[in-house]
Enzyme design. Structure first.
Site, PDB file in Angstrom:
ATOM      1  N   ILE A 192       0.954  -1.253  -0.168  1.00 47.00           N
ATOM      2  CA  ILE A 192       0.210   0.008   0.133  1.00 47.00           C
ATOM      3  C   ILE A 192       0.800   1.305  -0.094  1.00 47.00           C
ATOM      4  O   ILE A 192       0.395   2.161  -0.570  1.00 47.00           O
ATOM      5  CB  ILE A 192      -0.861  -0.044   1.138  1.00 47.00           C
ATOM      6  CG1 ILE A 192      -2.183   0.733   1.001  1.00 47.00           C
ATOM      7  CG2 ILE A 192      -0.198   0.356   2.573  1.00 47.00           C
ATOM      8  CD1 ILE A 192      -3.274   0.822   2.144  1.00 47.00           C
ATOM      9  N   ASN A 241      11.724  -7.837   6.944  1.00 50.30           N
ATOM     10  CA  ASN A 241      11.789  -7.222   8.396  1.00 50.30           C
ATOM     11  C   ASN A 241      11.364  -7.998   9.587  1.00 50.30           C
ATOM     12  O   ASN A 241      10.369  -8.458   9.482  1.00 50.30           O
ATOM     13  CB  ASN A 241      11.220  -5.745   8.279  1.00 50.30           C
ATOM     14  CG  ASN A 241      11.538  -4.998   7.366  1.00 50.30           C
ATOM     15  OD1 ASN A 241      12.660  -4.726   7.058  1.00 50.30           O
ATOM     16  ND2 ASN A 241      10.714  -4.040   6.848  1.00 50.30           N
ATOM     17  N   GLY A 269      11.807  -2.819  11.965  1.00 53.59           N
ATOM     18  CA  GLY A 269      10.858  -1.994  11.247  1.00 53.59           C
ATOM     19  C   GLY A 269       9.754  -2.759  11.085  1.00 53.59           C
ATOM     20  O   GLY A 269       8.962  -2.460  10.217  1.00 53.59           O
ATOM     21  N   GLN A 270       9.548  -4.095  11.509  1.00 56.86           N
ATOM     22  CA  GLN A 270       8.607  -4.862  11.331  1.00 56.86           C
ATOM     23  C   GLN A 270       7.125  -4.469  11.853  1.00 56.86           C
ATOM     24  O   GLN A 270       7.162  -3.976  13.020  1.00 56.86           O
ATOM     25  CB  GLN A 270       8.541  -6.490  11.712  1.00 56.86           C
ATOM     26  CG  GLN A 270       7.377  -7.233  11.315  1.00 56.86           C
ATOM     27  CD  GLN A 270       7.796  -8.874  11.718  1.00 56.86           C
ATOM     28  OE1 GLN A 270       8.809  -9.186  12.192  1.00 56.86           O
ATOM     29  NE2 GLN A 270       6.913  -9.556  11.318  1.00 56.86           N
ATOM     30  N   SER A 271       6.053  -4.144  10.901  1.00 55.55           N
ATOM     31  CA  SER A 271       5.098  -3.457  11.575  1.00 55.55           C
ATOM     32  C   SER A 271       3.766  -4.498  11.456  1.00 55.55           C
ATOM     33  O   SER A 271       2.684  -4.237  12.004  1.00 55.55           O
ATOM     34  CB  SER A 271       4.538  -2.079  10.712  1.00 55.55           C
ATOM     35  OG  SER A 271       4.545  -2.630   9.490  1.00 55.55           O
ATOM     36  N   HIS A 330       6.041 -12.173   5.897  1.00 55.46           N
ATOM     37  CA  HIS A 330       5.897 -11.650   4.646  1.00 55.46           C
ATOM     38  C   HIS A 330       7.290 -11.324   3.938  1.00 55.46           C
ATOM     39  O   HIS A 330       8.228 -10.911   4.861  1.00 55.46           O
ATOM     40  CB  HIS A 330       5.074 -10.452   4.534  1.00 55.46           C
ATOM     41  CG  HIS A 330       5.511  -9.293   5.616  1.00 55.46           C
ATOM     42  ND1 HIS A 330       5.271  -9.396   6.747  1.00 55.46           N
ATOM     43  CD2 HIS A 330       6.158  -8.108   5.388  1.00 55.46           C
ATOM     44  CE1 HIS A 330       5.741  -8.430   7.436  1.00 55.46           C
ATOM     45  NE2 HIS A 330       6.281  -7.371   6.584  1.00 55.46           N
ATOM     46  N   LEU A 331       7.472 -11.481   2.665  1.00 54.49           N
ATOM     47  CA  LEU A 331       8.833 -10.771   2.190  1.00 54.49           C
ATOM     48  C   LEU A 331       8.309  -9.641   1.326  1.00 54.49           C
ATOM     49  O   LEU A 331       7.252  -9.772   0.517  1.00 54.49           O
ATOM     50  CB  LEU A 331       9.194 -12.086   1.130  1.00 54.49           C
ATOM     51  CG  LEU A 331       9.908 -13.076   1.409  1.00 54.49           C
ATOM     52  CD1 LEU A 331      10.327 -14.009   0.128  1.00 54.49           C
ATOM     53  CD2 LEU A 331      11.395 -12.527   1.940  1.00 54.49           C
ATOM     54  N   HIS A 332       9.230  -8.711   1.404  1.00 54.86           N
ATOM     55  CA  HIS A 332       9.028  -7.617   0.430  1.00 54.86           C
ATOM     56  C   HIS A 332       9.893  -7.730  -0.867  1.00 54.86           C
ATOM     57  O   HIS A 332      10.942  -8.048  -0.689  1.00 54.86           O
ATOM     58  CB  HIS A 332       9.719  -6.262   1.077  1.00 54.86           C
ATOM     59  CG  HIS A 332       8.935  -5.830   2.345  1.00 54.86           C
ATOM     60  ND1 HIS A 332       7.930  -4.697   2.316  1.00 54.86           N
ATOM     61  CD2 HIS A 332       9.067  -6.179   3.317  1.00 54.86           C
ATOM     62  CE1 HIS A 332       7.670  -4.515   3.472  1.00 54.86           C
ATOM     63  NE2 HIS A 332       8.229  -5.491   4.598  1.00 54.86           N
TER      64      HIS A 332
HETATM   65  P1  DGP Z   1       6.577  -4.504   7.638  1.00 59.47           P
HETATM   66  O1  DGP Z   1       6.779  -2.925   8.139  1.00 59.47           O
HETATM   67  O2  DGP Z   1       7.918  -5.243   7.090  1.00 59.47           O
HETATM   68  O3  DGP Z   1       6.012  -5.507   8.416  1.00 59.47           O
HETATM   69  O4  DGP Z   1       5.961  -4.451   6.204  1.00 59.47           O
HETATM   70  C1  DGP Z   1       4.350  -4.344   6.318  1.00 59.47           C
HETATM   71  C2  DGP Z   1       4.089  -3.897   5.016  1.00 59.47           C
HETATM   72  O5  DGP Z   1       2.572  -3.882   4.692  1.00 59.47           O
HETATM   73  C3  DGP Z   1       4.479  -2.141   4.919  1.00 59.47           C
HETATM   74  O6  DGP Z   1       5.147  -2.058   3.728  1.00 59.47           O
HETATM   75  C4  DGP Z   1       3.000  -1.519   4.287  1.00 59.47           C
HETATM   76  C5  DGP Z   1       2.314  -2.714   4.106  1.00 59.47           C
HETATM   77  N1  DGP Z   1       0.792  -2.727   4.506  1.00 59.47           N
HETATM   78  C6  DGP Z   1       0.340  -2.217   5.624  1.00 59.47           C
HETATM   79  N2  DGP Z   1      -1.219  -2.121   5.673  1.00 59.47           N
HETATM   80  C7  DGP Z   1      -1.453  -2.463   4.175  1.00 59.47           C
HETATM   81  C8  DGP Z   1      -2.556  -3.057   3.600  1.00 59.47           C
HETATM   82  O7  DGP Z   1      -3.720  -2.676   4.357  1.00 59.47           O
HETATM   83  N3  DGP Z   1      -2.755  -3.152   2.404  1.00 59.47           N
HETATM   84  C9  DGP Z   1      -1.503  -3.571   1.561  1.00 59.47           C
HETATM   85  N4  DGP Z   1      -1.361  -3.664   0.490  1.00 59.47           N
HETATM   86  N5  DGP Z   1      -0.188  -3.177   2.198  1.00 59.47           N
HETATM   87  C10 DGP Z   1      -0.322  -2.936   3.763  1.00 59.47           C
END
Ligand code: DGP
Length: 114
Positions: free
Chosen positions: A33, A87, A93-95, A100-102
């Site tokens: 997103i 992350n 920075g894991q949120s 998940h893999l970016h």
């Molecule tokens: P991390 O910070 O590594 O845990 O990555 C989580 C990612 O998830 C961050 O880059 C933004 C993404 N993200 C958060 N909320 C949503 C959502 O509702 N939809 C999508 N497509 N991505 C999201």
């Protein structure tokens, strides 16, 4: 009190919209997103585990996530290179605490990462 469902589990359940790129029986890939590169796709296992290390207990599912990311990189024509990032933990920075893999690509990616 019932705990709220994890954000990525809600996407997997179709309760929340996402721009889905590909899926397999074990994994789902959708666009981030808040993209940090021209291609920024999240590849997640259907199984809810907190991080990629926990997914290592399920070797086939870990392999599926990695293989799907690599296959999407080919489709996105990231032939000059791409980065897979997992992350893990707050300091990294894991949120979202669903593994998940970016998949990041489409521009020069700096090293070391911030
Ligand atoms: P991390 O910070 O590594 O845990 O990555 C989580 C990612 O998830 C961050 O880059 C933004 C993404 N993200 C958060 N909320 C949503 C959502 O509702 N939809 C999508 N497509 N991505 C999201």
């Amino acid at each position: 009190m019932i705990a709220p469902m994890c954000l990525f589990c809600r996407i997997l359940e179709g309760e929340m919209a996402a721009d889905v790129v590909r899926e397999t029986g074990l994994s789902l890939a959708f666009r981030d997103i808040n993209p940090q590169a021209p291609t920024h796709i999240l590849v997640i296992p259907r199984r809810h585990v907190a991080n990629l290390f926990e997914l290592a207990e399920y070797a086939g599912e870990l392999a599926d996530v990695v293989a799907l990311a690599g296959s999407i990189a080919e489709e996105e024509e990231l032939d000059k290179g791409y980065r897979l990032v997992a992350n893990t933990g707050s300091q990294a920075g894991q949120s979202v605490y669903h593994a998940h893999l970016h998949l990041l690509g489409g521009r020069d990616l700096g090293w070391p990462p911030g």
